[in-house]
Design an enzyme around this catalytic site. Structure first.
Site, PDB file in Angstrom:
ATOM      1  CB  ALA A 179      -4.216  -4.653  30.119  1.00 57.45           C
ATOM      2  N   GLY A 239      -2.809   0.438  30.522  1.00 60.75           N
ATOM      3  CA  GLY A 239      -2.624   0.239  29.091  1.00 60.75           C
ATOM      4  C   GLY A 239      -3.270   1.338  28.264  1.00 60.75           C
ATOM      5  CD  GLU A 246       1.473   0.692  29.703  1.00 59.71           C
ATOM      6  OE1 GLU A 246       0.497  -0.078  29.814  1.00 59.71           O
ATOM      7  OE2 GLU A 246       2.642   0.359  29.976  1.00 59.71           O
ATOM      8  CD  GLU A 297      -0.396  -0.083  34.405  1.00 61.15           C
ATOM      9  OE1 GLU A 297      -0.277   0.938  35.120  1.00 61.15           O
ATOM     10  OE2 GLU A 297      -0.513  -0.031  33.170  1.00 61.15           O
TER      11      GLU A 297
HETATM   12  N1  3HC Z   1     -10.260  -4.874  32.770  1.00 57.95           N
HETATM   13  C1  3HC Z   1     -11.423  -5.549  32.823  1.00 57.95           C
HETATM   14  N2  3HC Z   1     -12.506  -5.099  33.465  1.00 57.95           N
HETATM   15  C2  3HC Z   1     -12.424  -3.918  34.077  1.00 57.95           C
HETATM   16  C3  3HC Z   1     -11.248  -3.155  34.062  1.00 57.95           C
HETATM   17  C4  3HC Z   1     -10.129  -3.679  33.354  1.00 57.95           C
HETATM   18  N3  3HC Z   1      -8.976  -3.002  33.270  1.00 57.95           N
HETATM   19  N4  3HC Z   1     -11.456  -2.015  34.753  1.00 57.95           N
HETATM   20  C5  3HC Z   1     -12.724  -2.069  35.181  1.00 57.95           C
HETATM   21  N5  3HC Z   1     -13.306  -3.200  34.773  1.00 57.95           N
HETATM   22  C6  3HC Z   1     -14.689  -3.617  34.998  1.00 57.95           C
HETATM   23  C7  3HC Z   1     -14.979  -3.815  36.493  1.00 57.95           C
HETATM   24  O1  3HC Z   1     -14.593  -5.112  36.923  1.00 57.95           O
HETATM   25  C8  3HC Z   1     -16.473  -3.609  36.529  1.00 57.95           C
HETATM   26  O2  3HC Z   1     -17.070  -4.789  36.071  1.00 57.95           O
HETATM   27  P1  3HC Z   1     -18.488  -5.249  36.647  1.00 57.95           P
HETATM   28  O3  3HC Z   1     -19.420  -4.128  36.331  1.00 57.95           O
HETATM   29  O4  3HC Z   1     -18.740  -6.517  35.946  1.00 57.95           O
HETATM   30  O5  3HC Z   1     -18.260  -5.407  38.132  1.00 57.95           O
HETATM   31  C9  3HC Z   1     -16.699  -2.528  35.459  1.00 57.95           C
HETATM   32  O6  3HC Z   1     -15.535  -2.551  34.635  1.00 57.95           O
HETATM   33  C10 3HC Z   1     -16.873  -1.141  36.013  1.00 57.95           C
HETATM   34  O7  3HC Z   1     -15.826  -0.869  36.917  1.00 57.95           O
HETATM   35  P2  3HC Z   1     -16.070  -0.117  38.301  1.00 57.95           P
HETATM   36  O8  3HC Z   1     -17.224  -0.710  39.012  1.00 57.95           O
HETATM   37  O9  3HC Z   1     -14.750  -0.105  38.995  1.00 57.95           O
HETATM   38  O10 3HC Z   1     -16.478   1.333  37.782  1.00 57.95           O
HETATM   39  P3  3HC Z   1     -16.013   2.750  38.271  1.00 57.95           P
HETATM   40  O11 3HC Z   1     -16.656   3.712  37.367  1.00 57.95           O
HETATM   41  O12 3HC Z   1     -16.170   2.871  39.742  1.00 57.95           O
HETATM   42  O13 3HC Z   1     -14.434   2.811  38.015  1.00 57.95           O
HETATM   43  C11 3HC Z   1     -12.387   2.598  36.769  1.00 57.95           C
HETATM   44  C12 3HC Z   1     -13.930   2.747  36.717  1.00 57.95           C
HETATM   45  C13 3HC Z   1     -11.774   3.849  37.372  1.00 57.95           C
HETATM   46  C14 3HC Z   1     -11.900   2.407  35.378  1.00 57.95           C
HETATM   47  C15 3HC Z   1     -12.044   1.393  37.677  1.00 57.95           C
HETATM   48  O14 3HC Z   1     -12.766   0.278  37.234  1.00 57.95           O
HETATM   49  C16 3HC Z   1     -10.595   1.018  37.653  1.00 57.95           C
HETATM   50  O15 3HC Z   1      -9.810   1.589  38.386  1.00 57.95           O
HETATM   51  N6  3HC Z   1     -10.254  -0.024  36.856  1.00 57.95           N
HETATM   52  C17 3HC Z   1      -8.942  -0.597  36.853  1.00 57.95           C
HETATM   53  C18 3HC Z   1      -7.980   0.238  36.082  1.00 57.95           C
HETATM   54  C19 3HC Z   1      -6.664  -0.459  36.014  1.00 57.95           C
HETATM   55  O16 3HC Z   1      -6.168  -0.993  36.975  1.00 57.95           O
HETATM   56  N7  3HC Z   1      -6.034  -0.425  34.832  1.00 57.95           N
HETATM   57  C20 3HC Z   1      -4.776  -1.034  34.636  1.00 57.95           C
HETATM   58  C21 3HC Z   1      -4.990  -2.427  34.200  1.00 57.95           C
HETATM   59  S1  3HC Z   1      -3.479  -3.340  34.100  1.00 57.95           S
HETATM   60  C22 3HC Z   1      -2.756  -2.840  32.667  1.00 57.95           C
HETATM   61  O17 3HC Z   1      -3.234  -1.971  32.003  1.00 57.95           O
HETATM   62  C23 3HC Z   1      -1.516  -3.560  32.294  1.00 57.95           C
HETATM   63  C24 3HC Z   1      -0.769  -2.910  31.174  1.00 57.95           C
HETATM   64  O18 3HC Z   1       0.193  -2.032  31.704  1.00 57.95           O
HETATM   65  C25 3HC Z   1      -0.084  -3.905  30.324  1.00 57.95           C
END
Ligand code: 3HC
Ligand code: NAI
Length: 694
Positions: A64, A103, A106, A126
């Site tokens: 998400a 997400g 999902e 998450e």
């Molecule tokens: N939403 C918005 N922005 C995100 C994001 C997300 N889910 N995931 C990453 N980004 C952004 C980062 O903030 C970063 O932004 P910036 O360049 O402006 O600083 C950019 O994307 C690149 O991210 P990284 O520097 O972390 O790049 P990497 O290549 O090292 O890693 C990744 C990529 C593995 C995808 C890592 O970013 C990550 O682990 N992201 C989070 C994943 C996550 O937690 N997903 C679950 C979200 S909650 C959800 O899905 C709820 C649902 O169940 C309803």
């Protein structure tokens, strides 16, 4: 425009929905709208016999859009988008590359089949943001692979690689080569065999043992102390096992919304962004050309030098390790080898990898061997004269443009830089002990340090798996400067009547891995003792004797002697309060003319924590740290501050700066102590009704 982030097109008899929303195809409002619109297009397209969902760029959606959290909901909700895919009459295949996380996975679980490139990873992280999968993940994954297999994935949040995901049954195929072509081929085969739709909402969870959930909860209770989300994840998966799909989804939603509103999740999301933000240095052009780093020299093969060397060897960067005497050099190299072999014994390295790493290490007794290295890190004794002489020599032998770094923990980086003819190339790289383990690296900018030296070392930190935080020069830099204040307050509390175990308990309960006194026992009480003795040689009033000195003189040096502030049984790290120490403290109070009084837990918490908040505010006021989030990251990665409290400064915001400020003023009036002099910046924030972060 929604159609700019998600496209639909027909490839032969297969309709392809493609998401294009850089950098990570997060499922923001536009993507959700686009996914629905393209699904409708695909469903209406009579020529499309099946649909493929995939993404352009780096990755299948990585989750998400975290930036939308905490804002009023807009556009279709993700669970509704996924439900629409799951209800579709057409067979839908998710084609995954990169990281299908949260997400993103999902969405894939809402499809009938999932294929991925071998390099892809899938996961539900998450929990690391203090949440649980809130778009059906906790209900669909157990239906796909069973509750027993789903639990550790959802509760740990760790991703799995495609081949492992295939074995688990999350994926139906792992593809080589071009993802689109592979996915189309897979889809055509499904069409040809008239493969059925496989909505997980219609599946049931395979039966599990009665104690699965309670056993699992028990197994994580210690490690996940203080976190809310892992326990909510277990509850949600339990609901999947026990309830019909629709009711399970409701339970998941209720738990998800509860977590979303929690301080713990807000703190964890703050840390997620802060960790990325620290890499962006205000005022430093992101395009600054970096110097090339192909080799590193390290001076001093002691506790820190050896650990620092391992970071580079692990990253495949050759290291020349310099010592004064062969004996010390051999000992240092032996310790590195022993560390690697211990890791290999645990099965986390192969013996071949151990040898590969050791082969990158060149032990040396001659500065001539440092002539060509790109970066030198000095880790000799903490003594200004020795460090100056080391840097004078480096200035003579190192090639122009080499970065000269010091790992000093207290000395003035500018004074060290100024003995060279190239202060622009000098910087502090303050590793934390054990240097091969702790993720924090304080990068200390001197007055003359060049921008490209900062840019290079920030990138180098990342390359060796550290979180680099840029700070300025002052005694103790950011982390230790704040820590020293807390230590002084902990000692003052004991002097006035608190027991060391009472102080430790309060900070442990706040979420620290251990209290200040147990930490001192771990580090060794003799370390501080020797420093105080040195100070006392010059001026006894600068380091007044305390009960801590008595402990060391009685041979109580901490864990290593099984007796320090606490007692330790052999082979056991659990601190046990000691009657002997109580007596030593009582005698000390008597000599100081102090009548002990009762000290409440609230007072311990306020004094140990507020003193750090005040110091942190002064650090910001002086520009030693650039942003409150830098301080938060330092405390989380350098000192084990609980992630679910977001860092010292984030925690202060949650307590309320007005409350903290008022108490600081009171303590300053009572004690007149310099460390309680209220920070002007803190006052400014309170007057403006602001927090450190907003
Ligand atoms: N939403 C918005 N922005 C995100 C994001 C997300 N889910 N995931 C990453 N980004 C952004 C980062 O903030 C970063 O932004 P910036 O360049 O402006 O600083 C950019 O994307 C690149 O991210 P990284 O520097 O972390 O790049 P990497 O290549 O090292 O890693 C990744 C990529 C593995 C995808 C890592 O970013 C990550 O682990 N992201 C989070 C994943 C996550 O937690 N997903 C679950 C979200 S909650 C959800 O899905 C709820 C649902 O169940 C309803
Ligand atoms: P240590 O005493 O374990 O190791 C220092 C090593 O440097 C010794 O092996 C010694 O033989 C060698 N040495 C001394 N003079 C030398 C010279 N002129 N040339 C080459 N080698 C020389 O000390 P430790 O703990 O590793 O500390 C090193 C530095 O790291 C100090 O500046 C210290 O303040 C800093 N530091 C220490 C931390 C810790 O927890 N130990 C944490 C962060 C920084």
């Amino acid at each position: 425009m929604t159609d700019s982030v998600v496209h639909y097109r027909l490839e032969g008899e297969i309709g392809v929905v493609t998401i294009n929303y850089p950098p990570v195809n997060a499922l923001g409002q536009g993507v959700r709208e686009g996914l629905l619109a393209c699904l409708a297009q695909g469903e209406a397209d009579g020529a499309a016999k099946a649909l493929v969902v995939m993404a352009e760029g780096r990755t299948f959606p990585a989750g998400a859009d975290i930036r939308e959290f905490g804002k009023p909901p807009a556009g279709p909700a993700l669970p509704d988008v996924i439900a629409a895919y799951e209800r579709s009459e057409k067979v839908i295949i998710a084609a995954i590359h990169g990281t299908a996380l949260g997400g993103g996975l999902e969405v894939a679980l809402g499809c009938d089949y999932r294929v991925a490139l071998a390099s892809a990873q899938v996961g539900l992280p998450e929990v690391k943001l203090g949440l649980l999968p809130g778009a059906g993940g906790t209900q669909r994954l157990p239906r796909l692979i069973g509750a027993e297999q789903a639990l550790p994935l959802i509760v740990s949040g760790n991703p799995v690689k495609a081949p492992a995901a295939l074995k688990l049954g999350i994926l139906d195929a792992v593809l080589d080569g071009d993802l689109l072509q592979g996915a189309l081929e897979f889809a055509r085969a499904k069409v040809a065999e008239n493969a059925p739709r496989r909505p997980l909402c219609d599946a049931s969870v395979a039966a599990v043992s009665d104690t699965l959930f309670s056993d699992f909860e028990q197994s994580i209770a210690h490690r996940q102390r203080g976190f809310k989300a892992p326990f909510a994840c277990i509850e949600a998966v339990k609901a999947a096992a026990e309830l019909p799909f629709a009711q399970g989804l409701e339970k998941e939603r209720e738990l998800f919304l509860g977590l979303m509103a929690s301080t713990e999740s807000k703190a964890q999301r703050h840390v997620f962004f802060a960790e990325r933000e620290v890499a962006k240095v205000p005022g430093l052009d992101a395009k600054t050309t970096q110097r090339e780093v192909r080799s590193v020299g390290i001076i001093g093969a002691g506790t820190m030098g050896g650990g620092i060397a391992m970071n580079f060897l692990n990253a495949g960067i050759p290291v020349t390790l310099l010592e004064v005497k062969d004996e010390f050099l051999s000992r240092g190299v032996a310790v590195i080898r022993a560390n690697y072999e211990a890791t290999a014994k645990k099965g986390r390295l192969t013996s071949e990898q151990v040898e590969q790493r050791m082969a990158l290490l060149t032990p040396s007794l001659s500065y001539d061997d440092l002539a060509q290295v790109d970066v030198v890190i000095e880790a000799v004794f903490e003594n200004m004269d020795i460090k100056k002489s080391v840097f004078e020599t480096l200035d003579k032998v190192c090639k122009p443009g080499a970065i000269l770094a010091t790992n000093t923990s207290t000395l003035d980086v500018n004074e060290i830089a100024n003995v060279t003819q190239r202060p622009q190339d000098v910087i502090g790289l303050h590793f934390f002990s054990p240097a091969n383990v702790m993720k924090l690296l304080e990068i200390v900018r001197g007055e003359a340090t060049a921008d490209d030296v900062i840019a290079t070392t920030m990138a180098l930190a990342r390359r060796i798996g550290k979180v680099g935080v840029l700070v300025g020069v002052c005694h103790g830099f950011v982390g230790n400067r704040m820590l020293h204040r807390r230590q002084a307050e902990a000692m003052a509390l004991v002097k006035q009547g608190a027991s060391p175990q009472a102080v430790d308990k309060v900070l442990f309960d706040l979420g620290f891995p251990m209290g200040p006194f147990a930490t001192s026992d771990l580090a060794g009480l003799d370390v501080g003792y020797r420093i105080r003795e040195e100070i006392r040689k010059d001026d006894p009033s600068k380091a007044p004797r305390t009960w801590m000195d008595d402990l060391v003189e009685k041979g109580r040096c901490g864990q290593k002697t099984q007796a320090g502030v606490f007692d330790y049984e052999k082979g056991n790290r659990t601190p046990v309060p000691s009657a002997d120490v109580d007596a030593i403290i009582a005698a000390y109070r008597a000599t100081e003319g102090v009548t002990p009084r009762a000290v409440s837990e609230d007072e311990i918490l306020e004094r140990c924590m507020y003193v750090m908040v005040n110091e942190g505010a002064k650090i910001l006021e002086e520009g030693i740290a650039m942003r409150a989030l830098d301080i938060d990251v330092i405390w989380i990665y350098g000192y084990g501050f609980p992630v679910y409290r977001g860092g010292v400064m984030f925690w202060a915001d949650t307590v309320g700066l007005d409350k903290i400020y008022a108490r600081i003023c009171e303590l300053y009036q009572q004690t007149g102590e310099e460390h309680w002099r209220p920070s002007a910046y803190l006052k400014e924030l309170v007057d403006a009704g602001r927090g450190f972060h907003h």
